[in-house]
Design a protein around this motif. Structure first.
Motif, mmCIF file in Angstrom:
data_model
loop_
_atom_site.group_PDB
_atom_site.id
_atom_site.type_symbol
_atom_site.label_atom_id
_atom_site.label_comp_id
_atom_site.label_asym_id
_atom_site.label_seq_id
_atom_site.Cartn_x
_atom_site.Cartn_y
_atom_site.Cartn_z
ATOM 1 N N ASP A 319 -0.937 5.202 -1.249
ATOM 2 C CA ASP A 319 -0.399 6.017 -0.154
ATOM 3 C C ASP A 319 -0.684 5.363 1.191
ATOM 4 O O ASP A 319 0.212 5.252 2.052
ATOM 5 C CB ASP A 319 -1.020 7.421 -0.181
ATOM 6 C CG ASP A 319 -0.548 8.234 -1.383
ATOM 7 O OD1 ASP A 319 0.438 7.813 -2.023
ATOM 8 O OD2 ASP A 319 -1.175 9.267 -1.697
ATOM 9 N N ALA A 320 -1.932 4.928 1.383
ATOM 10 C CA ALA A 320 -2.322 4.343 2.669
ATOM 11 C C ALA A 320 -1.571 3.037 2.918
ATOM 12 O O ALA A 320 -1.117 2.765 4.047
ATOM 13 C CB ALA A 320 -3.833 4.103 2.685
ATOM 14 N N GLU A 321 -1.429 2.200 1.886
ATOM 15 C CA GLU A 321 -0.730 0.915 2.041
ATOM 16 C C GLU A 321 0.745 1.151 2.348
ATOM 17 O O GLU A 321 1.334 0.447 3.190
ATOM 18 C CB GLU A 321 -0.881 0.086 0.763
ATOM 19 C CG GLU A 321 -2.310 -0.407 0.528
ATOM 20 C CD GLU A 321 -2.524 -0.915 -0.883
ATOM 21 O OE1 GLU A 321 -3.582 -1.524 -1.132
ATOM 22 O OE2 GLU A 321 -1.642 -0.700 -1.756
ATOM 23 N N ALA A 322 1.352 2.123 1.662
ATOM 24 C CA ALA A 322 2.765 2.411 1.888
ATOM 25 C C ALA A 322 3.010 2.860 3.325
ATOM 26 O O ALA A 322 3.955 2.399 3.985
ATOM 27 C CB ALA A 322 3.244 3.482 0.903
ATOM 28 N N VAL A 323 2.148 3.747 3.841
ATOM 29 C CA VAL A 323 2.290 4.233 5.220
ATOM 30 C C VAL A 323 2.123 3.082 6.204
ATOM 31 O O VAL A 323 2.878 2.970 7.182
ATOM 32 C CB VAL A 323 1.265 5.347 5.506
ATOM 33 C CG1 VAL A 323 1.224 5.669 7.000
ATOM 34 C CG2 VAL A 323 1.608 6.596 4.701
ATOM 35 N N GLU A 324 1.169 2.200 5.944
ATOM 36 C CA GLU A 324 0.937 1.070 6.853
ATOM 37 C C GLU A 324 2.159 0.162 6.919
ATOM 38 O O GLU A 324 2.574 -0.277 8.007
ATOM 39 C CB GLU A 324 -0.286 0.278 6.389
ATOM 40 C CG GLU A 324 -0.647 -0.861 7.341
ATOM 41 C CD GLU A 324 -1.855 -1.662 6.855
ATOM 42 O OE1 GLU A 324 -2.354 -2.494 7.635
ATOM 43 O OE2 GLU A 324 -2.288 -1.456 5.703
#
Length: 524
Positions: A319-324
């Motif tokens: 989730d965090a990588e996708a948002v970044e």
């Protein structure tokens, strides 16, 4: 009606023995074919033909030896003959030579050696050791070996069988010579080895690898495959010909392909060797065998084991990588160089702004998105849809598919971007349809490079393919059927049942609508 005599040609009333020189040896021999004159009399030409052909084959064998200097020779005989065929050939040559001697003034000095006759009879009966057989017919065996007619190891059972058969030929030839001394030229062989010898089969015609490949490609393209006209696999066929140093597909053996595989493994990965090189050749030979172009598919079981890939993390973005990634993508602005000029084109910038978020909500292959054209984006019953079609480039599954666009993509302004764009490709500059596929792949690689260089992609993750894994994971968590997700992503069904019924556009819309929005903040 008599069939055509192999290796015999008539040119302007004169007969010749003729043998085609293999392409890989023509540079050494200096000719495309070899000929030997046999005179104008048909019957005499037939008598002289076997000996003349043997001499021509010997020349080719010498050329093969020259071509193979410094290399280990472990190939079968080029023109293999059975023991009875070898014996019949020698018998015919001996009678032709007898005719020559009888036209020579030295003939009265020649007689028949009774001791030789006894030794030949003992050899035929199996009462001669390898050394004695070698003394009797060893020279003839080696001459046939040089001509490419045999590859038997001296002293082996096969070698002894050949030697005894040649002793039959020598003894029968001596018997005819004795009969002729009495004026009887009607004698025929009595030994079954000579009398029942199988006729020589016609040498199979060369099957050109180049032509075979060209016909295979044409067949696949006609059937709707290989939209690239075989360009991706062309180096495979060329590499194989270069390694084998000839163009005759009939001569290729499983052993040749195994040696080629080992050669490729010196510079390429196991996956590349098996999935591209060997797979391509297996398909080619399978088609050739199915269409009676080759007697069998010698590549059927030639494979290269691949080590199982070990993953040190999940294959999709977290989730965090996708948002970044999506934040960086949606806020992307080209940078000016040291002179204040922006070198990046508007389409290249739009590639980075829009392709990641479309991939995030569709799980499509990145090249399927980079090939999108303005006309591929449309509204159906109030729902924005992207049509992924082979007309725009390539679709791995073959046919087109319609993929609903998630509401967040539209809210970000994608519909406005499409409406403001000129007709044609949205993310690359190719103007000719035949160049769309290549252009889409090029810009896909540029997007991947950008994600890596900006360190937006963690180590061990495929920057573009990671969206496909992520979408599959999200849909499973939401309880969406894999069958529906496969229809969205363009994955082929795994069972026959998967091909029954349709996954409608409404079903896809319902599935994609369940995907949560990404918190990206305000995009300028």
């Amino acid at each position: 009606m008599a069939g055509k005599i192999m290796h015999l040609v008539n040119r302007k009333g004169r007969y010749h023995a003729r043998l085609v020189v293999p392409k890989d040896l023509r540079g050494i021999v200096g000719k495309t074919e070899l000929r030997s004159p046999l005179g104008g009399d048909y019957r005499q030409a037939l008598k002289l033909l076997p000996g003349a052909v043997a001499q021509l084959q010997h020349k080719i064998a010498l050329a093969e030896q020259e071509a193979g200097v410094g290399q280990q020779q472990a190939v079968p005989a080029r023109y293999p003959l059975a023991p009875d065929q070898l014996a019949h050939s020698l018998y015919t040559q001996r009678l032709a030579f007898d005719d020559e001697l009888r036209n020579d003034s030295r003939w009265p000095c020649v007689g028949i050696d009774d001791l030789l006759v006894q030794r030949l009879r003992a050899a035929i009966a199996g009462n001669a050791n390898d050394g004695e057989l070698g003394e009797l017919v060893g020279a003839q065996i080696e001459r046939f070996r040089s001509a490419g007619n045999l590859d038997a190891t001296p002293g082996s059972t096969e070698w002894r069988e050949i030697a005894r058969a040649l002793c039959h030929a020598e003894l029968e030839a001596l018997a005819r010579a004795a009969e002729r001394d009495e004026g009887d030229f009607t004698g025929t062989p009595t030994s079954p080895v000579i009398k029942d010898a199988q006729p020589l089969e016609k040498t199979p015609e060369l099957v050109s690898m180049r032509q075979l490949w060209s016909d295979y490609i044409s067949s696949r393209v006609q059937a709707g495959f290989m939209r690239d006209q075989g360009k991706r696999l062309r180096p495979v066929e060329e590499n194989l010909r270069k390694f084998l140093k000839h163009d005759d597909a009939r001569r290729i053996t499983k052993k040749d392909l195994l040696a080629w595989r080992d050669h490729l493994m010196k510079t390429l990965s196991a996956k590349t060797v098996n999935d591209i090189y060997l797979s391509g050749v297996r398909s080619l030979f399978s088609w050739a065998a199915d269409n009676d172009r080759l007697p069998e598919n010698v590549a059927a079981n030639v494979k290269q084991p691949k080590p199982k890939k070990v993953y040190g993390r999940e294959r999709g973005y977290t989730d965090a990588e996708a948002v970044e990634v999506l934040k960086a993508s949606r806020t992307y602005q080209p940078k000016a160089d040291e002179f204040g000029y922006v070198r990046e084109t508007e389409k290249a910038a739009n590639l980075k702004r829009w392709v990641p978020i479309i991939c995030a909500f569709t799980g499509a292959r990145v090249s399927e998105i980079t090939q999108l054209r303005k006309e591929d984006i449309r509204k159906v019953d109030g729902q924005w849809v992207a049509r992924i079609t082979p007309d725009a480039g390539t679709v791995k599954a073959g046919g087109y598919r319609d993929v609903p666009l998630h509401p967040q993509i539209i809210q970000e302004g994608f519909a406005d971007f499409v409406n403001a764009s000129a007709a044609g490709p949205l993310f690359h500059n190719a103007t000719e349809p035949e160049k769309f596929k290549r252009a889409a792949v090029v810009v896909s690689n540029k997007l991947s490079d950008w994600l890596r260089l900006t360190k937006l992609t963690p180590e061990g993750l495929q920057p573009n393919h990671a969206w496909r894994h992520r979408l599959k994971t999200q849909c499973r968590e939401l309880g969406i059927s894999d069958r529906v997700v496969d229809a969205i992503q363009g994955h082929a069904g795994k069972t026959a049942g998967d091909h029954y019924g349709d996954v409608t556009l409404k079903t896809k819309v319902d599935a994609i609508s369940k995907l949560p929005k990404y918190e990206l903040g305000r995009v300028m």
